[in-house]
Scaffold this motif. Structure first.
Motif, PDB file in Angstrom:
ATOM      1  N   THR A 291       1.113  -7.081   5.539  1.00 14.52           N
ATOM      2  CA  THR A 291       0.795  -5.627   4.589  1.00 14.52           C
ATOM      3  C   THR A 291       2.078  -5.228   4.317  1.00 14.52           C
ATOM      4  OG1 THR A 291      -1.440  -5.449   5.479  1.00 14.52           O
ATOM      5  CG2 THR A 291      -0.653  -3.770   3.476  1.00 14.52           C
ATOM      6  N   LYS A 292       2.794  -4.397   3.711  1.00 16.20           N
ATOM      7  CA  LYS A 292       3.935  -3.497   3.061  1.00 16.20           C
ATOM      8  C   LYS A 292       3.602  -2.725   2.979  1.00 16.20           C
ATOM      9  CE  LYS A 292       6.224  -7.530   0.916  1.00 16.20           C
ATOM     10  NZ  LYS A 292       7.470  -8.011  -0.006  1.00 16.20           N
ATOM     11  N   PHE A 293       4.277  -1.164   3.617  1.00 16.38           N
ATOM     12  CA  PHE A 293       3.420  -0.166   3.967  1.00 16.38           C
ATOM     13  C   PHE A 293       4.621   0.667   3.218  1.00 16.38           C
ATOM     14  CE2 PHE A 293       1.525  -2.095   7.577  1.00 16.38           C
ATOM     15  CZ  PHE A 293       0.479  -1.610   7.361  1.00 16.38           C
ATOM     16  N   SER A 294       4.067   1.602   1.787  1.00 15.98           N
ATOM     17  CA  SER A 294       5.465   2.806   1.058  1.00 15.98           C
ATOM     18  C   SER A 294       4.382   3.368   0.821  1.00 15.98           C
ATOM     19  CB  SER A 294       5.575   1.436  -0.030  1.00 15.98           C
ATOM     20  OG  SER A 294       6.110   2.430  -1.236  1.00 15.98           O
TER      21      SER A 294
ATOM     22  N   ILE B 106       1.438  -1.124   0.042  1.00 11.01           N
ATOM     23  CA  ILE B 106      -0.236   0.269   0.018  1.00 11.01           C
ATOM     24  C   ILE B 106       0.652   1.286   0.267  1.00 11.01           C
ATOM     25  CG2 ILE B 106      -1.980   1.538   1.361  1.00 11.01           C
ATOM     26  CD1 ILE B 106      -3.162  -0.925  -0.415  1.00 11.01           C
ATOM     27  N   GLY B 107       0.824   2.351  -0.534  1.00 10.28           N
ATOM     28  CA  GLY B 107       1.277   3.123  -1.044  1.00 10.28           C
ATOM     29  C   GLY B 107       0.802   4.294  -0.798  1.00 10.28           C
ATOM     30  N   ASP B 108       0.830   5.808  -1.132  1.00 14.08           N
ATOM     31  CA  ASP B 108      -0.431   6.572  -0.599  1.00 14.08           C
ATOM     32  C   ASP B 108      -1.021   6.303  -0.610  1.00 14.08           C
ATOM     33  OD1 ASP B 108      -0.568   9.395   0.717  1.00 14.08           O
ATOM     34  OD2 ASP B 108       0.120  10.432  -1.541  1.00 14.08           O
ATOM     35  N   VAL B 109      -2.291   6.272  -0.223  1.00 18.19           N
ATOM     36  CA  VAL B 109      -3.519   5.456  -0.443  1.00 18.19           C
ATOM     37  C   VAL B 109      -4.476   5.455   0.579  1.00 18.19           C
ATOM     38  CG1 VAL B 109      -4.917   3.849  -0.568  1.00 18.19           C
ATOM     39  CG2 VAL B 109      -3.400   3.283  -1.559  1.00 18.19           C
ATOM     40  N   GLN B 110      -5.407   6.505   0.421  1.00 14.30           N
ATOM     41  CA  GLN B 110      -6.664   7.438   2.009  1.00 14.30           C
ATOM     42  C   GLN B 110      -7.339   7.195   1.856  1.00 14.30           C
ATOM     43  OE1 GLN B 110      -5.831  10.823   2.401  1.00 14.30           O
ATOM     44  NE2 GLN B 110      -4.009  10.204   1.239  1.00 14.30           N
TER      45      GLN B 110
END
Length: 534
Positions: free
Chosen positions: A303-306, A283-287
């Motif tokens: 989950t991987k956070f980017s 998950i990247g810059d997700v709102q």
């Protein structure tokens, strides 16, 4: 002229699609020799009697500029030779029925528009489409495999109905849209590339959605659609994933292993009903939608956070105790829920409790690192505490499961270490813990000194003999205050030239308190320094 008269009422009753003409329409094409009908309104067998094939008549129909309604074809196989005969920039097919149509290894350089047609079996593969494609009110009945090699023009399915599974492949260099369509069966897109926007909007989907190996270079949008029970995205690369569904059954939007959502919005409809399973994806810059929804509608596990913005959900995190691994999916739907079909997503089979707890710890570790990268140290602190609690629960579960003596000793050491850090300073994240312990140790030690004896210039004083010998109750309070003073100077390692422990047991308490004081003061300074630095 041809005797065929197109009847809108009969068409709509027979084919469950709308008719373009509002009133009966007489065909204006010349009939075949010896026949009452033209080449468009006769059976395939009669065409063969006149040395005509369905392909020939169909290409002529595409070439014709006049209106023809109600044409029927049994089998149309468009080859490069037959397509090359069509010399037009655009063509439209209206109220036409085709039992089977196949396009393969051809180049189509004109715009094509099908309006209120019925395609019982439609198959396209390895084609190069130069122009625009639009299917308006088309009913796909029995088979639909749409796999052009490359499409340069816009592709639109508008108000169309799909009674058959929709299999989608290929590369699309322009806008691809399904608008106000009704899909009664599944939509499956495999190894598909969208250079421009992909959008599903309005309408309803009753079959499941499966996207595998999809590469979306720009917007990938699902908006105002009644979703099916399961939407699966596996091995997908989505530059901007915007999901704002109109409703659910409830539904789960499942981003699986190998899927990356670089940016976008994951919205929850009014009244809820749509949940996001974000296990194993990136998950990247997700709102997230925490206005209409809560964190319980988003499941983070492995989950991987980017560059995920944890600050946007800080209030909800604090409210939920930084818990991001729970899922509020309705319990009455668990048996049929796709979120529990884990066998195709785990290497070692179904979860065991310790495995799940290990995954929780890994999830909070990744979340902690993601928050630290943003400079959100307070959020990282909350995730660190959740990580250590998950590890503690994992050790406890492993201790219950194992019978190996050496492993039991190792696990017990880990548990004691974890407990010590947890209850003494909340894993180094709270200065209030050592301060609270200090407030507890000081009066307890002072009371013990008062009971065991305090050496003063006037001799050894204790509380208990004072009750029977000293007399005034104020003497008891004075002795206790002397004990509290002795406790304070012992705890802080300052020492006192006036008061000291008055017995062996009191000296033992003093030594213990001095060690505890040094430990708690060091913890307080360390944890307070971490808080101030943030």
């Amino acid at each position: 002229m041809c005797d065929h008269v197109f009847s809108p009422e009969e068409w709509e009753r027979t084919h469950q699609t709308k008719a373009v003409p509002d009133e009966p329409f007489e065909c204006g094409v010349e009939p075949l020799d010896g026949k009452d009908f033209c080449r468009y309104h006769i059976d395939t067998s009669i065409r063969k009697e006149h040395d005509l094939s369905d392909e020939d008549v169909f290409t002529e129909l595409l070439q014709e500029s006049q209106d023809v309604f109600g044409a029927t074809f049994q089998s149309v196989n468009l080859t490069p030779d037959s397509i090359s005969d069509i010399e037009t920039d655009s063509t439209e097919l209206t109220n036409t029925v085709i039992d089977f149509i196949e396009l393969k290894n051809t180049t189509i350089d004109f715009d094509f528009r099908a309006v209120q047609c019925v395609f019982k079996r439609y198959r396209e593969s390895k084609t190069t489409v130069q122009g625009r494609r639009e299917f308006v009110g088309v009913h796909f009945r029995n088979h639909l495999h749409y796999a052009p090699n490359r499409t340069y023009g816009e592709t639109t399915f508008n108000r169309s109905r799909f009674s058959t599974p929709f299999h989608l492949e290929g590369r699309y260099d322009d806008y691809f849209r399904l608008k106000a369509c009704y899909l009664n069966r599944e939509l499956k897109a495999s190894h598909t590339e969208f250079t421009e926007r992909f959008q599903i909007e309005n309408g309803a989907i009753r079959g499941n959605l499966h996207f595998t190996g999809v590469d979306a270079k720009q917007d990938f949008i699902i908006r105002d659609v009644d979703l099916p029970r399961k939407v699966v995205l596996s091995e997908c690369d989505l530059q901007e994933f915007n999901c704002d569904p109109g409703g659910g059954l409830p539904s789960v939007v499942d981003l699986r292993a190998g899927t990356t959502a670089h940016s976008g919005n994951l919205m929850v409809p009014e009244g809820g009903g749509v949940f996001y399973d974000l296990r194993y994806c990136t998950i990247g810059d997700v709102q997230l939608d925490l206005i209409r929804g809560t964190l319980g509608e988003y499941l983070f596990m492995c989950t991987k956070f980017s560059n995920f913005d944890f600050i946007q959900i800080e209030d909800q995190l604090e409210k939920n105790g930084f818990d991001i691994h729970t899922f509020d999916y309705p319990e009455d739907s668990l048996d049929e829920s796709p979120i529990y079909e884990t066998e195709d997503r785990l290497v070692n089979g179904p979860y065991s409790s310790s495995t799940q707890l290990q995954h929780q710890a890994e999830t909070y570790t990744r979340a902690k690192n993601g928050a630290k990268a943003l400079g959100a140290d307070s959020i990282a602190s909350g995730f660190f505490v959740k990580q250590k609690k998950a590890e503690h629960a994992k050790f406890e579960q492993q201790l219950r499961d194992t019978e190996d003596g050496s492993k039991v000793k190792s696990l017990r050491r880990k548990l004691w270490k974890n407990k010590l850090l947890r209850y003494s300073c909340k894993y180094g994240e709270s200065p209030w813990y050592p301060l609270g312990w200090s407030v507890f140790v000081l009066p307890v030690s002072g009371s013990l000194y008062s009971l065991l004896g305090i050496s003063t210039p006037d001799g050894v004083q204790k509380i208990l003999p004072c009750f029977s010998e000293c007399g005034p109750a104020t003497d008891v309070g004075v002795i206790w205050l002397k004990g509290l003073y002795l406790s304070a100077v012992t705890f802080t390692s300052l020492g006192s030239a006036i008061y000291s422990p008055g017995s062996s047991l009191a000296r033992f308490v003093a030594g213990t308190e001095a060690l505890a004081g040094a430990f708690l003061i060091a913890l307080f300074v360390f944890t307070l320094g971490r808080q101030v630095s943030r």
